[in-house]
Design a protein around this motif. Structure first.
Motif, PDB file in Angstrom:
ATOM      1  N   SER A 167      -0.258   8.548 -19.827  1.00  0.00           N
ATOM      2  CA  SER A 167      -0.335   7.742 -18.613  1.00  0.00           C
ATOM      3  C   SER A 167      -1.417   6.673 -18.708  1.00  0.00           C
ATOM      4  O   SER A 167      -2.449   6.858 -19.353  1.00  0.00           O
ATOM      5  CB  SER A 167      -0.613   8.644 -17.412  1.00  0.00           C
ATOM      6  OG  SER A 167      -0.880   7.881 -16.255  1.00  0.00           O
ATOM      7  N   ASN A 168      -1.174   5.535 -18.028  1.00  0.00           N
ATOM      8  CA  ASN A 168      -2.187   4.486 -17.879  1.00  0.00           C
ATOM      9  C   ASN A 168      -2.990   4.646 -16.591  1.00  0.00           C
ATOM     10  O   ASN A 168      -3.729   3.743 -16.198  1.00  0.00           O
ATOM     11  CB  ASN A 168      -1.523   3.103 -17.879  1.00  0.00           C
ATOM     12  CG  ASN A 168      -0.900   2.767 -19.213  1.00  0.00           C
ATOM     13  OD1 ASN A 168      -1.388   3.169 -20.267  1.00  0.00           O
ATOM     14  ND2 ASN A 168       0.192   2.015 -19.174  1.00  0.00           N
ATOM     15  N   ASP A 169      -2.868   5.779 -15.949  1.00  0.00           N
ATOM     16  CA  ASP A 169      -3.593   6.064 -14.700  1.00  0.00           C
ATOM     17  C   ASP A 169      -5.021   6.480 -15.054  1.00  0.00           C
ATOM     18  O   ASP A 169      -5.444   7.611 -14.825  1.00  0.00           O
ATOM     19  CB  ASP A 169      -2.852   7.168 -13.937  1.00  0.00           C
ATOM     20  CG  ASP A 169      -3.502   7.537 -12.623  1.00  0.00           C
ATOM     21  OD1 ASP A 169      -4.160   6.665 -12.015  1.00  0.00           O
ATOM     22  OD2 ASP A 169      -3.353   8.704 -12.204  1.00  0.00           O
ATOM     23  N   TYR A 170      -5.792   5.538 -15.603  1.00  0.00           N
ATOM     24  CA  TYR A 170      -7.047   5.847 -16.263  1.00  0.00           C
ATOM     25  C   TYR A 170      -8.083   6.526 -15.369  1.00  0.00           C
ATOM     26  O   TYR A 170      -8.854   7.360 -15.832  1.00  0.00           O
ATOM     27  CB  TYR A 170      -7.653   4.581 -16.870  1.00  0.00           C
ATOM     28  CG  TYR A 170      -6.760   3.898 -17.868  1.00  0.00           C
ATOM     29  CD1 TYR A 170      -6.176   4.618 -18.910  1.00  0.00           C
ATOM     30  CD2 TYR A 170      -6.484   2.537 -17.785  1.00  0.00           C
ATOM     31  CE1 TYR A 170      -5.351   4.008 -19.830  1.00  0.00           C
ATOM     32  CE2 TYR A 170      -5.663   1.907 -18.704  1.00  0.00           C
ATOM     33  CZ  TYR A 170      -5.085   2.642 -19.725  1.00  0.00           C
ATOM     34  OH  TYR A 170      -4.264   2.024 -20.632  1.00  0.00           O
ATOM     35  N   GLY A 176      -3.873   2.589  -9.987  1.00  0.00           N
ATOM     36  CA  GLY A 176      -2.973   3.678  -9.631  1.00  0.00           C
ATOM     37  C   GLY A 176      -1.769   3.328  -8.791  1.00  0.00           C
ATOM     38  O   GLY A 176      -1.086   4.218  -8.286  1.00  0.00           O
ATOM     39  N   ALA A 208      -3.490   7.721  -9.132  1.00  0.00           N
ATOM     40  CA  ALA A 208      -2.093   7.698  -8.707  1.00  0.00           C
ATOM     41  C   ALA A 208      -1.787   8.786  -7.679  1.00  0.00           C
ATOM     42  O   ALA A 208      -0.927   8.610  -6.814  1.00  0.00           O
ATOM     43  CB  ALA A 208      -1.161   7.836  -9.917  1.00  0.00           C
ATOM     44  N   ASP A 209      -2.499   9.911  -7.769  1.00  0.00           N
ATOM     45  CA  ASP A 209      -2.289  11.009  -6.822  1.00  0.00           C
ATOM     46  C   ASP A 209      -3.525  11.217  -5.947  1.00  0.00           C
ATOM     47  O   ASP A 209      -3.731  12.290  -5.379  1.00  0.00           O
ATOM     48  CB  ASP A 209      -1.962  12.302  -7.580  1.00  0.00           C
ATOM     49  CG  ASP A 209      -1.403  13.384  -6.666  1.00  0.00           C
ATOM     50  OD1 ASP A 209      -0.662  13.046  -5.725  1.00  0.00           O
ATOM     51  OD2 ASP A 209      -1.726  14.569  -6.899  1.00  0.00           O
ATOM     52  N   THR A 227      -7.758  10.047 -19.292  1.00  0.00           N
ATOM     53  CA  THR A 227      -8.015   9.687 -17.905  1.00  0.00           C
ATOM     54  C   THR A 227      -9.226  10.458 -17.395  1.00  0.00           C
ATOM     55  O   THR A 227      -9.665  11.439 -18.012  1.00  0.00           O
ATOM     56  CB  THR A 227      -6.814   9.995 -16.989  1.00  0.00           C
ATOM     57  OG1 THR A 227      -6.762  11.407 -16.740  1.00  0.00           O
ATOM     58  CG2 THR A 227      -5.512   9.516 -17.598  1.00  0.00           C
ATOM     59  N   SER A 281      -1.303  -1.516 -11.494  1.00  0.00           N
ATOM     60  CA  SER A 281      -0.481  -0.352 -11.835  1.00  0.00           C
ATOM     61  C   SER A 281      -1.124   0.590 -12.840  1.00  0.00           C
ATOM     62  O   SER A 281      -0.520   1.597 -13.198  1.00  0.00           O
ATOM     63  CB  SER A 281       0.865  -0.822 -12.390  1.00  0.00           C
ATOM     64  OG  SER A 281       0.678  -1.553 -13.590  1.00  0.00           O
ATOM     65  N   LYS A 282      -2.326   0.281 -13.286  1.00  0.00           N
ATOM     66  CA  LYS A 282      -2.968   1.148 -14.273  1.00  0.00           C
ATOM     67  C   LYS A 282      -4.155   1.859 -13.634  1.00  0.00           C
ATOM     68  O   LYS A 282      -3.974   2.835 -12.925  1.00  0.00           O
ATOM     69  CB  LYS A 282      -3.296   0.334 -15.517  1.00  0.00           C
ATOM     70  CG  LYS A 282      -2.004  -0.159 -16.185  1.00  0.00           C
ATOM     71  CD  LYS A 282      -2.219  -1.006 -17.375  1.00  0.00           C
ATOM     72  CE  LYS A 282      -0.889  -1.345 -18.063  1.00  0.00           C
ATOM     73  NZ  LYS A 282       0.090  -2.021 -17.197  1.00  0.00           N
ATOM     74  N   GLN A 320       2.340  12.027 -10.627  1.00  0.00           N
ATOM     75  CA  GLN A 320       1.612  11.652 -11.827  1.00  0.00           C
ATOM     76  C   GLN A 320       0.232  12.295 -11.801  1.00  0.00           C
ATOM     77  O   GLN A 320      -0.404  12.388 -10.756  1.00  0.00           O
ATOM     78  CB  GLN A 320       1.475  10.138 -11.910  1.00  0.00           C
ATOM     79  CG  GLN A 320       2.614   9.452 -12.630  1.00  0.00           C
ATOM     80  CD  GLN A 320       2.693   9.837 -14.107  1.00  0.00           C
ATOM     81  OE1 GLN A 320       1.701  10.154 -14.750  1.00  0.00           O
ATOM     82  NE2 GLN A 320       3.902   9.819 -14.647  1.00  0.00           N
TER      83      GLN A 320
END
Length: 386
Positions: free
Chosen positions: A44-47, A238, A51-52, A357, A234-235, A28
């Motif tokens: 994505s919600n990976d604001y 991450g 995540a990475d 993000t 989860s947002k 992600q």
């Protein structure tokens, strides 16, 4: 009744409501590989772009090395592993509450919390746009359910005046499909005037809004006046999982009565260990401030009049087929922005839900704006009104 689902499948396809899973063949991030093609990811919600994150990946590996891959059983059966307890202590400090409890997901948090606290003879009052997990949990509780139009304080007050039993107001700080905020100051005043409790879902606010990313309640100085603070890992954090932050008494009750906690195997300890690092070392540190600064700079570039109030910026299309067609055009241009349709949103309000993000570059934002203009969705095409 026939068990042949094909007629229903055909009907959903005819209404442009059918969904299919897309295979993502990369980590992600701002750029993902879908069906062999690299695409800029605005879904994505990976604001905060965690995540990475190398820090979280290292923390996850440390968690596996220290605690293994799995938890063995539910925490009441097999015992609580250290990272789960440490994470809950950190969450309670982060949210300025006496205690916190973690669940396998945000959905499980709602499904465990609301039925454990509310039942027949009680009243739950929900904002019309509350997340499906909050609606489903309220139905499961057996309490009387009342719904007020989105952010409509007058209707909320009328419902409070006639509510019976224990009364719980349920709303979100940031609404997931419109990206707008609830009028939290006014809602807190109403719930205190009428002796109700408030459950605030901060899923899309934590990490993004408020001091150290502690959410809307913290930004407004209302943490001590919100009885139930729900959130997710989860947002912006991450990872995965959900939590409920509240008084010690409430958390002890949930440990005994929240069925999605009591009867579920605990989440992997490595996830809890990584979440602890994410909250303590990133969100509350200089890195968190830097990432939030980049995020809000990107949001200002995406839409300046008015400025977005969250990381979610929807463009309302209306017609489901048109939304699908525009999403497909953007995908051909290398932009991943799925169309959001019924039943996620009301019929006739299909949209593109653009999420920014901290990981997006200025060039990627400008590319998005150029492609939106090509399909007739420039800034004048107004995202959803609050």
């Amino acid at each position: 009744m026939s068990w042949d689902l094909q007629p229903q499948i055909d009907d959903w396809r005819a209404q442009d409501l059918w969904r299919e899973l897309r295979l993502v063949e990369s980590t992600q991030g701002p750029v993902v590989k879908v069906d062999g093609k690299e695409m800029v990811n605005f879904s994505s919600n990976d604001y905060l772009g965690l995540a990475d994150s190398e820090v979280l990946k290292q923390a996850m590996q440390e968690g596996v090395d220290f605690y293994g891959a799995g938890s063995g059983a539910s925490r009441l059966v097999c015992g609580t592993l250290r990272p789960h307890r440490d994470l809950e202590d950190a969450l309670a400090f982060f949210k300025r509450t006496e205690a916190a409890l973690t669940f396998s997901s945000g959905y499980a948090t709602a499904m465990g919390t609301i039925p454990a606290l509310m039942g027949q003879g009680d009243t739950i009052i929900l904002d019309k746009l509350c997340h499906a997990s909050l609606v489903d949990a309220s139905r499961l509780s057996g309490a009387t359910i009342r719904v007020f139009p989105h952010n409509h304080l007058g209707k909320l007050e009328k419902l409070l005046q006639t509510a019976t039993g224990r009364v719980l107001i349920v709303t979100e700080s940031i609404f997931s499909m419109d990206g707008d905020r609830c009028p939290l100051v006014e809602i807190v005043a109403l719930k205190e005037r009428h002796g109700a409790w408030l459950m605030l879902d901060e899923a899309h606010a934590v990490g993004v809004i408020g001091p150290q990313g502690r959410g809307l309640a913290a930004e407004l100085g209302l943490e001590g006046q919100v009885e139930l603070q729900m959130g997710t890992l989860s947002k912006a954090i991450g990872l995965s999982g959900g939590y409920l932050a509240a008084s010690r008494q409430v958390i002890d009750w949930l440990i005994n009565r929240a069925r999605s906690f009591v009867y579920s195997t605990a989440p992997p300890p490595a996830v809890a260990h990584a979440a602890l690092v994410g909250i303590c070392e990133i969100l509350q540190g200089k890195d968190g401030d830097t990432r939030r600064g980049r995020l809000w700079k990107n949001l200002a570039l995406l839409k300046s009049d008015p400025l977005p109030t969250s990381a979610i910026v929807p463009w309302i299309i209306g017609d489901e087929q048109k939304a699908m067609d525009i999403s497909s055009q953007l995908r051909e241009a290398g932009l991943l922005i799925p169309a959001i349709r019924y039943p996620t949103v009301a019929r006739g309000s299909a949209r593109l839900r653009v999420t920014c993000t901290a990981g997006h570059s200025e060039a990627q934002i400008r590319r998005l704006l150029a492609e939106l203009a090509k399909v007739g969705l420039g800034e004048s095409a107004a995202p959803a009104e609050a």
